[in-house]
Design a protein around this motif. Sequence first.
Motif, PDB file in Angstrom:
ATOM      1  N   MET A   1       0.854  -1.191   0.000  1.00 66.46           N
ATOM      2  CA  MET A   1       0.000   0.000   0.000  1.00 66.46           C
ATOM      3  C   MET A   1       0.888   1.239   0.000  1.00 66.46           C
ATOM      4  N   PHE A   2       0.620   2.147  -0.935  1.00 68.88           N
ATOM      5  CA  PHE A   2       1.374   3.388  -1.021  1.00 68.88           C
ATOM      6  C   PHE A   2       0.601   4.504  -0.335  1.00 68.88           C
ATOM      7  N   ALA A   3       1.279   5.235   0.534  1.00 69.23           N
ATOM      8  CA  ALA A   3       0.598   6.261   1.312  1.00 69.23           C
ATOM      9  C   ALA A   3       1.446   7.524   1.391  1.00 69.23           C
TER      10      ALA A   3
ATOM     11  N   VAL B   1       3.215  -1.356   4.022  1.00 66.01           N
ATOM     12  CA  VAL B   1       2.769   0.014   3.763  1.00 66.01           C
ATOM     13  C   VAL B   1       4.010   0.878   3.583  1.00 66.01           C
ATOM     14  N   ILE B   2       4.125   1.501   2.422  1.00 67.01           N
ATOM     15  CA  ILE B   2       5.244   2.403   2.165  1.00 67.01           C
ATOM     16  C   ILE B   2       4.752   3.833   2.350  1.00 67.01           C
ATOM     17  N   ALA B   3       5.225   4.448   3.416  1.00 60.26           N
ATOM     18  CA  ALA B   3       4.889   5.842   3.711  1.00 60.26           C
ATOM     19  C   ALA B   3       5.968   6.705   3.068  1.00 60.26           C
TER      20      ALA B   3
ATOM     21  N   ARG C   1       3.105  -9.832   9.795  1.00 58.68           N
ATOM     22  CA  ARG C   1       2.380  -9.714   8.525  1.00 58.68           C
ATOM     23  C   ARG C   1       2.066  -8.270   8.148  1.00 58.68           C
ATOM     24  N   LEU C   2       2.461  -7.315   8.965  1.00 54.76           N
ATOM     25  CA  LEU C   2       2.246  -5.895   8.642  1.00 54.76           C
ATOM     26  C   LEU C   2       3.510  -5.123   8.982  1.00 54.76           C
ATOM     27  N   SER C   3       4.068  -4.469   7.985  1.00 55.06           N
ATOM     28  CA  SER C   3       5.264  -3.657   8.209  1.00 55.06           C
ATOM     29  C   SER C   3       5.089  -2.293   7.574  1.00 55.06           C
ATOM     30  N   VAL C   4       5.795  -1.330   8.128  1.00 50.14           N
ATOM     31  CA  VAL C   4       5.786   0.038   7.611  1.00 50.14           C
ATOM     32  C   VAL C   4       7.202   0.388   7.171  1.00 50.14           C
TER      33      VAL C   4
ATOM     34  N   PHE D   1      -0.978  -4.130  -5.569  1.00 45.36           N
ATOM     35  CA  PHE D   1      -0.574  -2.740  -5.378  1.00 45.36           C
ATOM     36  C   PHE D   1      -1.843  -1.934  -5.138  1.00 45.36           C
ATOM     37  N   VAL D   2      -1.903  -1.222  -4.017  1.00 48.36           N
ATOM     38  CA  VAL D   2      -3.115  -0.481  -3.673  1.00 48.36           C
ATOM     39  C   VAL D   2      -2.748   0.903  -3.157  1.00 48.36           C
ATOM     40  N   ASP D   3      -3.711   1.809  -3.254  1.00 44.87           N
ATOM     41  CA  ASP D   3      -3.572   3.135  -2.677  1.00 44.87           C
ATOM     42  C   ASP D   3      -4.241   3.180  -1.305  1.00 44.87           C
TER      43      ASP D   3
END
Length: 295
Positions: free
Chosen positions: A10-12, A39-41, A63-66, A94-96
């Motif tokens: 997820m791109f943020a 999640v890529i901040a 299962r969740l990383s930033v 790939f999601v927004d």
Amino acid sequence: MAPCNYAIVMFAYNEEQNIQSSLDSLFAAINPNFTKLTVIANGCSDNTANIVRDNRHRFGRHRLSVVELAIGDKCNAWNHYIHVLAGNESCHFFVDADVTFSEDCFGRMSRCLNESAQSYNIVAGVPLSGRNQDYYQSLITDRSCFFGNLYGARYSYLQLLREKNFRLPIGLNWIDSFLTKAANTDLNFGPKNLPNRVTYCPGVGYYVDSLSPLRLEDIRLYLNRIARYELGKIQELYLDALTVESWPKTLDQINTQIWSEFSNDAVNLSLVKRWLVRRRLKRFIDQASKEIDHA
């Protein structure tokens, strides 16, 4: 046929107002074949990354990383995922961070791609809301397009991206167009799409909130979207004149060329669009100049 396990990126960018709803929807839409969410901040200056971390107990910490990147550029974030972060899952989504998802969309889309011929690179998420919903759906069904809001890529396609060291230039504004061209031509960027490269599942995809002309923030988003698309179309003309292998790492030099040739490059734009694009372009050039001064 073996189960199709999948990862999600997820791109943020400064999405503290939207990302919780997106995470809630994503969590409800995954199935047992889900392996991890990254999640890529990219360049965030708000609370986006902390909100994601607060959700780690739901997904499981493993299962969740930033991943926080200093550069606020989606192309840079996309490159980083493809060439550094992506694992060997059968499918990568790939999601927004400002959309929500239809029921079991990831399981259904991954099965759709897994059961398709090996020539298919991408499964497109279908837009299920918005004023232009029918038009965007027609781009998927009639022209094999897909959108950054939601799409899945076969692992073999990620391997091809890595083998050819394909990267999006930093500063590219019309990302969806280039990713669509890449997938439909096996990265050769020929004049015509190859057959059977992008598939989709009817009625399976994502939802976006319609912009309101009564909300100032929505007006800003709409104007920024126009500027981004129109500048991207001009950038595309310059990149189309180059081979993929000679694409620059950043579009700083091309943006400077566009600035110097703006009266010609923007001749078909209305006065309003011309003003919006010129303002956006100047922001890119000024930022590049600051980076050179600080180097």
